[in-house]
Design an enzyme around this catalytic site. Structure first.
Site, PDB file in Angstrom:
ATOM      1  N   GLY A 129      -4.202 -10.743  -5.207  1.00 23.90           N
ATOM      2  CA  GLY A 129      -3.033 -10.255  -5.923  1.00 23.90           C
ATOM      3  C   GLY A 129      -1.775 -10.476  -5.129  1.00 23.90           C
ATOM      4  N   GLY A 179       2.288  -8.738  -5.055  1.00 26.97           N
ATOM      5  CA  GLY A 179       3.273  -7.818  -5.598  1.00 26.97           C
ATOM      6  C   GLY A 179       4.646  -8.124  -5.071  1.00 26.97           C
ATOM      7  N   TYR A 219       6.204  -6.703  -2.754  1.00 27.13           N
ATOM      8  CA  TYR A 219       6.358  -6.526  -1.311  1.00 27.13           C
ATOM      9  C   TYR A 219       5.341  -7.315  -0.490  1.00 27.13           C
ATOM     10  CZ  TYR A 219       9.477  -2.783  -2.685  1.00 27.13           C
ATOM     11  OH  TYR A 219      10.505  -2.069  -3.244  1.00 27.13           O
ATOM     12  N   GLY A 220       4.501  -8.123  -1.111  1.00 30.09           N
ATOM     13  CA  GLY A 220       3.592  -8.936  -0.316  1.00 30.09           C
ATOM     14  C   GLY A 220       2.288  -9.244  -1.021  1.00 30.09           C
ATOM     15  N   VAL A 226      -2.026  -9.230  -1.497  1.00 28.84           N
ATOM     16  CA  VAL A 226      -3.171  -8.336  -1.418  1.00 28.84           C
ATOM     17  C   VAL A 226      -4.422  -9.177  -1.198  1.00 28.84           C
ATOM     18  CG1 VAL A 226      -4.534  -6.562  -2.578  1.00 28.84           C
ATOM     19  CG2 VAL A 226      -2.059  -6.683  -2.967  1.00 28.84           C
ATOM     20  N   LYS A 258      -3.250  -4.639   1.486  1.00 27.83           N
ATOM     21  CA  LYS A 258      -1.902  -5.076   1.120  1.00 27.83           C
ATOM     22  C   LYS A 258      -1.115  -5.408   2.390  1.00 27.83           C
ATOM     23  CE  LYS A 258       0.641  -2.813  -1.976  1.00 27.83           C
ATOM     24  NZ  LYS A 258       1.563  -1.760  -2.529  1.00 27.83           N
ATOM     25  N   ASP A 313       6.761   2.875 -12.011  1.00 25.60           N
ATOM     26  CA  ASP A 313       6.350   1.488 -12.242  1.00 25.60           C
ATOM     27  C   ASP A 313       4.964   1.438 -12.890  1.00 25.60           C
ATOM     28  OD1 ASP A 313       6.885  -1.221 -12.255  1.00 25.60           O
ATOM     29  OD2 ASP A 313       6.134  -1.568 -10.229  1.00 25.60           O
TER      30      ASP A 313
END
Length: 534
Positions: free
Chosen positions: A247, A249, A251-252, A254, A267, A363
């Site tokens: 994954g 997101g 911010y970075g 996964v 993460k 969110d």
């Protein structure tokens, strides 16, 4: 968690940049450290300096503060600056005198800005002449009981996250600062943080310090998040193999990792995202519920920060709703969709109504709802969570900036930054519509007149147009239902559609709270299971 112990150390200090004259105290919380006969007249001290706007080098920072380079230590988001604090004659408070050479064009406000707005200007009537040396008084403090850090609260900070950074005792910090309500600190407040380990051992600030990597709990099976060594994170991800990325997101990345024989999700965040890292760490250390993703541990190293979670074997709900066949998934059956909705509703109900302070996720969307091996849902990604000191039904407060994902944002939030638990209810209503239609919140819809031109179609408007049809609303609704959903209980589906409509009401006061949503979904699930057994 903040350390439960408190160790006597050599007299130390707290610090933060201030231009003396304390008339500006009324603008935010600050209790200066008073000179006392029982305290030493001077002590070593340090400044925790956030780098404002653009990154300064260590040399530039040392020059700015007029200290040797050896007195400056880099942190993940600024610098720690060694000073000497003293109680000078005719001074009521501990201070450090700092000489500053006035630059052309300087104003008292620009000087404050240079020091990351740690400087509180209270002598604006004094004329600044270029090349003239002025003396700035820096407020600091000494204690016989502990080394102390004077810290300026940043946006997103809580007492918990601040104490976590400095390995400080949360209770003693609250008492030292006279905080009636530790959940009500605000940006630019000044706090004194007692550090039990001493100034040179603040390894939670310098995440690359070897001591930080070694200060870990031996077993993952703990109610508290475990500090993990960086080398274990590298091994768990096969040195961050791109084949293990599951994954990505805001911010970075996964990764799927194997940690001590257990599958985990890891993460990776840049160390410049320390506020988001600490915010999520703070929330997940405090909230524990079967329908919230569980935090196992955290780590740092290689200019990155890491959060380690339980692994959700079936991934994000979005992968099962939007073109599932392209991702190798079978369509979700009707009863499974209702169960997922109920699980997510219970997770939101918990953070809205059964924690104190209350939390607003901000969110909620299918990619932040993860599914375990039995397709039970768990809410994830708490980096944007906002705490609320008011009850979930209160009016809330205006946010300083809009965060979240377009298509899921409540209209009052977009319009004026109005944040309440009902903002999450709106987002959840959009998720319900996606469960019903299989469509994303926003999709590009080609214009019949010109297929080259396209515009975003909202699943909310798509569904509301069907539900508002006065002739035969179910016939219109049936046209919107996910074509992959070939079998369902008509009555239960209609009830869930009406619930989704209530959740996205333009008037936030008319939206149901999550406890009511969960109750309605539990009835829908019971009816669906009865239908399934026929």
């Amino acid at each position: 968690m903040c350390s439960p112990y408190f160790v006597n150390m050599n007299p130390f200090v707290s610090f933060v940049i201030w231009i003396s004259l304390l008339s500006s105290f009324h603008s935010f919380h600050a209790s200066p450290m008073q000179c006392k006969v029982s305290l030493n007249e001077s002590c070593p001290a340090s400044l925790y300096y956030y780098v404002p706007n653009t990154m300064r080098s260590l040399d530039e920072t040392a020059s700015l503060f007029n200290v040797d380079n050896d007195a400056v230590k880099r942190t993940i988001d600024g610098f720690l600056i060694m000073i000497n604090c003293s109680c000078l004659a005719e001074h009521r408070f501990f201070t450090w005198h700092m000489d500053y050479k006035v630059q052309k064009g300087d104003t008292w406000n620009s000087i404050s800005s240079k020091f990351g707005f740690f400087v509180v200007v209270a002598m604006s009537e004094k004329v600044l002449i270029p090349s003239v040396i002025v003396t700035l008084d820096v407020l600091c403090g000494c204690s016989n009981n502990a080394d102390m850090v004077t810290y300026k609260v940043q946006n997103g900070d809580t007492v918990f996250t601040i104490c976590s950074r400095f390995k400080a005792n949360e209770t003693k910090t609250v008492l030292l600062n006279g905080l009636d309500n530790p959940d009500s600190i605000h940006e630019r407040d000044i706090l004194f943080i007692p550090t039990p380990a001493g100034f040179n051992n603040l390894t939670s600030i310098d995440y690359h310090n070897q001591e930080f990597e070694e200060s870990m709990v031996s077993s993952i099976g703990s109610d508290k998040a475990t500090v993990l060594p960086y080398n274990e994170i590298r091994e768990a991800t096969s040195n961050f193999s791109r084949s293990l990325i599951i994954g990505q997101g805001s911010y970075g990345l996964v990764y799927l990792g194997k940690l001590r024989g257990t599958d985990v999700a890891i993460k990776q965040m840049k160390d410049t995202n320390s506020k988001e890292f600490l915010s999520e760490l703070n929330i997940l250390c405090k909230v524990h519920h079967i329908n919230l993703i569980e935090l196992i541990g955290y780590a740092a190293g290689g200019e990155s920060l890491f959060l380690v979670y339980e692994f959700a074997q079936n991934g994000a709900l979005s992968n099962h709703l939007h073109n599932p066949a392209l991702r190798g998934h079978k369509p979700l059956p009707w009863t499974t969709r209702v169960q997922i909705a109920l699980d997510a509703a219970k997770g939101l109900e918990y953070i809205h109504e059964h924690t104190k302070p209350y939390y607003v996720h901000r969110d909620i969307k299918p990619s932040n709802i993860l599914l375990d091996s039995n397709f039970h849902a768990k809410i994830a990604d708490f980096g944007l969570v906002k705490l609320s000191e008011q009850s979930p039904d209160a009016g809330g407060a205006a946010a300083s900036r809009i965060v979240g994902t377009f298509g899921y944002l409540a209209p009052e939030y977009v319009r004026d930054g109005h944040v309440t638990a009902k903002s999450d209810v709106y987002s959840f209503g959009v998720v319900l519509m996606e469960l019903l239609t299989g469509q994303p919140a926003l999709s590009k819809d080609a214009s019949p007149e010109n297929e080259k031109l396209s515009e975003h179609r909202s699943v909310v408007q798509y569904m509301l147009s069907a539900l508002n049809d006065s002739q035969d609303s179910f016939d219109e609704l049936a046209k919107c239902i996910d074509p992959n959903l070939t079998s369902y209980d008509k009555d239960s589906l209609y009830e869930m559609a009406l619930l989704s409509k209530d959740c996205v009401d333009d008037n936030w006061k008319r939206r149901p709270d999550m406890s009511r949503v969960a109750l309605r979904l539990s009835h829908i699930l019971s009816s669906s299971r009865e239908w399934e057994e026929l």
